[in-house]
Design an enzyme around this catalytic site. Structure first.
Site, short mmCIF file in Angstrom:
data_model
loop_
_atom_site.label_atom_id
_atom_site.label_comp_id
_atom_site.label_asym_id
_atom_site.label_seq_id
_atom_site.Cartn_x
_atom_site.Cartn_y
_atom_site.Cartn_z
N THR A 134 0.82 -1.21 0.00
CA THR A 134 0.00 0.00 0.00
C THR A 134 0.86 1.26 0.00
OG1 THR A 134 -1.45 1.28 1.44
CG2 THR A 134 -0.12 -0.35 2.52
N ASP A 135 0.28 2.37 -0.47
CA ASP A 135 1.00 3.66 -0.39
C ASP A 135 1.04 4.18 1.04
OD1 ASP A 135 -1.69 4.36 -0.14
OD2 ASP A 135 -1.62 5.95 -1.65
N GLU A 136 0.25 3.57 1.93
CA GLU A 136 0.20 4.07 3.31
C GLU A 136 1.53 3.88 4.04
OE1 GLU A 136 -3.42 3.32 5.47
OE2 GLU A 136 -4.53 3.00 3.62
N TYR A 159 -1.89 -0.65 10.92
CA TYR A 159 -2.01 -1.30 9.62
C TYR A 159 -0.81 -0.99 8.74
CZ TYR A 159 -3.32 -1.78 4.70
OH TYR A 159 -3.31 -2.09 3.36
N LYS A 163 2.22 -3.43 7.25
CA LYS A 163 2.50 -3.62 5.82
C LYS A 163 3.94 -3.22 5.51
CE LYS A 163 0.18 -4.73 2.88
NZ LYS A 163 -0.17 -6.07 2.31
P1 NAD Z 1 -9.47 -7.64 2.05
O1 NAD Z 1 -9.48 -7.38 3.52
O2 NAD Z 1 -10.68 -7.36 1.27
O3 NAD Z 1 -9.09 -9.18 1.78
C1 NAD Z 1 -8.06 -9.83 2.45
C2 NAD Z 1 -8.19 -11.33 2.19
O4 NAD Z 1 -7.08 -11.98 2.85
C3 NAD Z 1 -9.47 -11.94 2.74
O5 NAD Z 1 -10.04 -12.81 1.77
C4 NAD Z 1 -9.00 -12.72 3.96
O6 NAD Z 1 -9.79 -13.85 4.25
C5 NAD Z 1 -7.59 -13.10 3.56
N1 NAD Z 1 -6.74 -13.33 4.74
C6 NAD Z 1 -6.61 -12.51 5.81
N2 NAD Z 1 -5.77 -13.08 6.70
C7 NAD Z 1 -5.36 -14.26 6.17
C8 NAD Z 1 -4.48 -15.27 6.60
N3 NAD Z 1 -3.86 -15.20 7.79
N4 NAD Z 1 -4.28 -16.34 5.79
C9 NAD Z 1 -4.89 -16.43 4.59
N5 NAD Z 1 -5.76 -15.50 4.13
C10 NAD Z 1 -5.98 -14.43 4.91
O7 NAD Z 1 -8.20 -6.84 1.51
P2 NAD Z 1 -8.03 -6.07 0.10
O8 NAD Z 1 -8.60 -4.73 0.22
O9 NAD Z 1 -8.45 -6.98 -0.98
O10 NAD Z 1 -6.44 -5.93 0.07
C11 NAD Z 1 -5.62 -6.95 -0.50
C12 NAD Z 1 -4.17 -6.54 -0.39
O11 NAD Z 1 -3.95 -5.30 -1.06
C13 NAD Z 1 -3.71 -6.33 1.06
O12 NAD Z 1 -2.41 -6.82 1.18
C14 NAD Z 1 -3.73 -4.81 1.22
O13 NAD Z 1 -2.77 -4.41 2.17
C15 NAD Z 1 -3.37 -4.37 -0.18
N6 NAD Z 1 -3.89 -3.03 -0.56
C16 NAD Z 1 -5.22 -2.73 -0.41
C17 NAD Z 1 -5.69 -1.48 -0.81
C18 NAD Z 1 -7.16 -1.12 -0.73
O14 NAD Z 1 -7.52 0.03 -1.02
N7 NAD Z 1 -8.05 -2.04 -0.37
C19 NAD Z 1 -4.80 -0.54 -1.35
C20 NAD Z 1 -3.46 -0.89 -1.49
C21 NAD Z 1 -3.01 -2.14 -1.09
#
Ligand code: NAD
Length: 353
Positions: A134-136, A159, A163
């Site tokens: 993430t950019d955070e 969070y 990350k």
């Molecule tokens: P989300 O919370 O919607 O989904 C996360 C998934 O990971 C879920 O299906 C969950 O069941 C699974 N999970 C969690 N813990 C687990 C574990 N211990 N073992 C196996 N599976 C596990 O998240 P998202 O929004 O889809 O984000 C996905 C990735 O992208 C993350 O790494 C997040 O940091 C990154 N990201 C998200 C955003 C955003 O805006 N949502 C932006 C930049 C980066």
């Protein structure tokens, strides 16, 4: 790449990646997901029964399960998206974030390294581990400037610090052990199948049911919004064409204040769900999130220059598609609202959808 192991493929972004891989490539997808509150297998219509798809219900913190999954499925690549992802939850309970995002990434890296070390030379050289971040991790910006790939890390929330820790582990496993890793750092995503604790789906569903639309503080925090399917395309491109050891910033070129986002949603709801109009009357300001970063903005010129990626959606087209999707897919979010999800912390108040 023939066999791609996706972690977190039942989550918001992971499911967009799995849908894209199944629709547009010949790859076999192995989806490894623990199925936390944020997961929903209904976000993968048609995946079950698809001969190119396998689901493994497993926790990335479980070293033995990860070892078995690598040995059984013999992936050519890993796309690591599994994480605890919601900043407000990390403030209320940081433990799960350290466990999954830090310890889980460590276990996954170790399982990948053990498997990769055992591969014959050619397969070893083609193997890739793409870490999605993430950019955070870069902290917060003032009114000017953008995050680039060389911006120093300065995470402010539990969070983002978890990350950032995982990003450093990925880097170290490459530098120390030679594991062929790449990384992406992305701005805020929005779009279909997003769990309704995040700003955009939360506001859509509250607006539809005529409840107050709680906005942190004055609503002047700025985020750069990226449509999730544009993000998924970027990730598949980086996996195929990115260079080992590089990181790529992914952004939407769509900076908006939170209050602008909410007003846009209200205008779309007025048009598409006129029964509740004017939805703007529902906006209420609530106590700000502690440590709330003021502005995130991504310089995504590297991925555009080197890999030819640009988002296809503007904020206007993407947000309209998103509202239309939530209106047309009540079955998806209704099952979440009827189930275990009890409404989450917003500002310092408890809100229910
Ligand atoms: P989300 O919370 O919607 O989904 C996360 C998934 O990971 C879920 O299906 C969950 O069941 C699974 N999970 C969690 N813990 C687990 C574990 N211990 N073992 C196996 N599976 C596990 O998240 P998202 O929004 O889809 O984000 C996905 C990735 O992208 C993350 O790494 C997040 O940091 C990154 N990201 C998200 C955003 C955003 O805006 N949502 C932006 C930049 C980066």
């Amino acid at each position: 790449m023939k066999r791609i192991l996706v972690t977190g493929g039942a989550g918001f972004i992971g499911s967009a990646v799995v849908r894209l891989l199944l629709a547009q490539t010949e790859a076999h997808v192995i989806n490894v997901d623990k199925l936390t509150y944020a997961a929903n297998l209904a976000s993968l219509p048609g995946a079950e029964g698809n001969p190119h798809y396998t689901f493994e219900h497993a926790d990335i913190c479980d070293a033995e399960a990860m070892r078995r999954i690598f040995a059984t499925h013999r992936p050519d690549a890993v796309m690591h998206l599994a994480a605890e992802s919601h900043v407000d939850r990390s403030i209320d309970g940081p433990g799960d974030f350290i466990q999954t995002n830090v310890v889980g990434t460590f276990r996954l890296l170790e399982a990948a390294r053990g498997y990769w070390s055992s591969l014959p030379a050619e397969e070893k050289s083609l193997f890739r581990f793409l870490h999605i971040s993430t950019d955070e991790v870069f902290g917060t910006l003032g009114d000017e400037g953008f995050f680039t790939e060389t911006t120093p890390y300065a995470p402010n929330s539990p969070y983002s610090s978890s990350k950032a820790s995982s990003d450093h582990l990925v880097r170290a496993w490459r530098e120390t052990y030679g594991l062929p890793t790449l990384m992406t750092n992305c701005s805020n995503n929005y779009g279909p199948y997003q769990f309704p604790e995040k700003l955009i789906p939360l506001m859509i569903l509250k607006g539809l049911s005529g409840q107050p639309l709680p906005v942190y503080g004055a609503g002047l925090n700025v985020r750069d919004w990226l449509y999730v399917e544009d993000h998924a395309r970027a990730l598949v491109l980086v996996l195929g064409k990115g260079l080992i050891g590089e990181s790529y910033n992914v952004g939407g070129f769509n900076e908006r204040t939170n209050i602008e986002v909410v007003r846009t949603l209200c205008a779309l709801l007025d048009e598409l769900h006129p029964q509740g109009a004017p939805h703007g009357r529902l906006i209420t300001h609530v106590t700000d999130r502690p440590g709330h970063d003021q502005r995130y903005a991504i310089d995504a010129s590297k991925i555009e220059r080197e890999l030819g990626w640009r988002p296809l959606e503007t904020f206007e087209t993407g947000i309209r598609r998103t509202v239309e999707w939530y209106l047309a897919n009540e079955f998806w979010w209704r099952s979440i609202l009827d189930g275990s999800y009890q409404g989450e912390r917003l500002g310092l108040t408890k809100e229910k959808i």
